[in-house]
Design an enzyme around this catalytic site. Sequence first.
Site, mmCIF file in Angstrom:
data_model
loop_
_atom_site.group_PDB
_atom_site.id
_atom_site.type_symbol
_atom_site.label_atom_id
_atom_site.label_comp_id
_atom_site.label_asym_id
_atom_site.label_seq_id
_atom_site.Cartn_x
_atom_site.Cartn_y
_atom_site.Cartn_z
ATOM 1 N N ASN A 120 -4.650 5.212 -1.650
ATOM 2 C CA ASN A 120 -5.834 5.787 -1.025
ATOM 3 C C ASN A 120 -6.387 6.906 -1.899
ATOM 4 O O ASN A 120 -5.629 7.738 -2.398
ATOM 5 C CB ASN A 120 -5.494 6.349 0.362
ATOM 6 C CG ASN A 120 -5.132 5.249 1.343
ATOM 7 O OD1 ASN A 120 -5.997 4.552 1.843
ATOM 8 N ND2 ASN A 120 -3.843 5.086 1.605
ATOM 9 N N GLU A 142 0.843 -1.188 0.000
ATOM 10 C CA GLU A 142 0.000 0.000 0.000
ATOM 11 C C GLU A 142 0.877 1.236 0.000
ATOM 12 O O GLU A 142 1.801 1.353 0.815
ATOM 13 C CB GLU A 142 -0.908 0.015 1.229
ATOM 14 C CG GLU A 142 -1.783 1.263 1.315
ATOM 15 C CD GLU A 142 -2.645 1.306 2.564
ATOM 16 O OE1 GLU A 142 -3.385 2.302 2.739
ATOM 17 O OE2 GLU A 142 -2.585 0.361 3.373
ATOM 18 N N GLU A 197 -8.235 2.443 -2.545
ATOM 19 C CA GLU A 197 -8.935 2.318 -1.272
ATOM 20 C C GLU A 197 -9.670 3.615 -0.954
ATOM 21 O O GLU A 197 -9.074 4.694 -0.984
ATOM 22 C CB GLU A 197 -7.937 1.997 -0.152
ATOM 23 C CG GLU A 197 -7.133 0.724 -0.404
ATOM 24 C CD GLU A 197 -6.155 0.429 0.713
ATOM 25 O OE1 GLU A 197 -6.202 1.135 1.754
ATOM 26 O OE2 GLU A 197 -5.338 -0.500 0.560
ATOM 27 N N ASP A 238 -11.948 1.032 2.707
ATOM 28 C CA ASP A 238 -10.959 1.190 3.779
ATOM 29 C C ASP A 238 -11.653 1.521 5.098
ATOM 30 O O ASP A 238 -12.751 2.065 5.117
ATOM 31 C CB ASP A 238 -9.990 2.301 3.401
ATOM 32 C CG ASP A 238 -8.697 2.255 4.195
ATOM 33 O OD1 ASP A 238 -8.463 1.260 4.893
ATOM 34 O OD2 ASP A 238 -7.916 3.218 4.107
ATOM 35 N N GLU A 242 -6.324 -4.878 8.922
ATOM 36 C CA GLU A 242 -5.330 -3.841 9.188
ATOM 37 C C GLU A 242 -4.926 -3.846 10.663
ATOM 38 O O GLU A 242 -5.625 -4.377 11.516
ATOM 39 C CB GLU A 242 -5.897 -2.466 8.842
ATOM 40 C CG GLU A 242 -6.220 -2.260 7.378
ATOM 41 C CD GLU A 242 -6.665 -0.837 7.108
ATOM 42 O OE1 GLU A 242 -5.852 -0.063 6.576
ATOM 43 O OE2 GLU A 242 -7.818 -0.493 7.426
#
Length: 400
Positions: free
Chosen positions: A233, A175, A265, A295, A351
Amino acid sequence: MTHLRVLVLENQRFQRSVLIKMLDNLGVRDVVQASDSEHALVQMQESGGVDIVLCDLADRSFDCLDFLRCAAQSGMVCAVALCSDLGPELRRSLGQMGSLSGLQLLGVIKPPVQIRTLSKILHRYAHRCIPPVFSPDDHPLPSEDEIRRGLALGEFRAWFQPKFALDTGELAGVEALARWEHPTKGVLLPADFLAAVLAYDLIDQMFKQLLEQGLSLLGILRRQEVQIELSFNLHASQLVSDELIGHIQSALGLHGFPGSTLTFELAENGLLDIPSRIQDNLLRLRLLGCGLSVDDFGMGFSSLRSLCQLPFNQLKLDGEIIRNVNEPRSQALIASTLALAQSLDMSLVIEGISSARIRDAITEMGCKLGQGFYLARPMAGYRLLPWITAQIASQQAPIN
């Protein structure tokens, strides 16, 4: 309570003036006011932050949850109180919550607001011993000129946090996370600059730089015959315009990667009542082959209907939910989210894995993918390349 600084976010001028007058009568003189979320972020930045936000969750003129999440990430506010006319089931649910979008939830005040009720909310803040937020001399968010200079000089960099297959320990992707490698302040996290980037409408410019860095790094790995998935993101507001989708498509073509290389995300809170233009652009990303991930799942107010209608193929369960993984409530949330993901043919990423205990517990429950500081911390691109090489070598090493 004279030391408190309160933001009144209300688009109706009369209602705003009523709240400000009540606060004045209660001895709160330091009041910041705004009629919309963007103005509120700028006002908080200029004032150095606030202690409490008073806002209306039911106000359709802006996304209240998205605003609160940005405010929480910026570190410019500690607590929120809602002045909202909500249905009994929503009031009951909110009454059981200690936080909302990362902020302390002090309570819900049903209109018309009574000064006695508002006084209780303010005293509740004081009794919880939340430390006062900032003075203007503390560390306000950067100015627009500072951010533009940082963008022009390439100081905003993508750092990369690996994701893993929990049962085998193999690398499952990375990520990309925004970092500002500031020349005098060191490496700054999104909490130090994201709200300002959004307020100054520079989020697309920053994203494009991070995307280019990420795709360039994938190109280096491809020459080493290593292929991994890369996720970024996105803020829901970035998908209002079609321009960003065209840029992503062009960047993929320029670097010679298929859309399936990328996953985007979007925070769960930003998916509440999204306009049709954003829905269309989510579909365009999926038609390019890109993955779409919800997310911070479990921390917002998304609905099953939205999950079924929107073209997402992944859920990311927020790390707060697994922190107390041995508690029955946490286990129920994990199990139900895993079942939901499976029923909707989505993958589930856990996460915030911060210990071997948490990793082993969620693996035993059937979770397949995860990331967190225990597994690997975010790292700059120049560190990621040798780290991946070492990971591959360790996995290929013969077992004696």
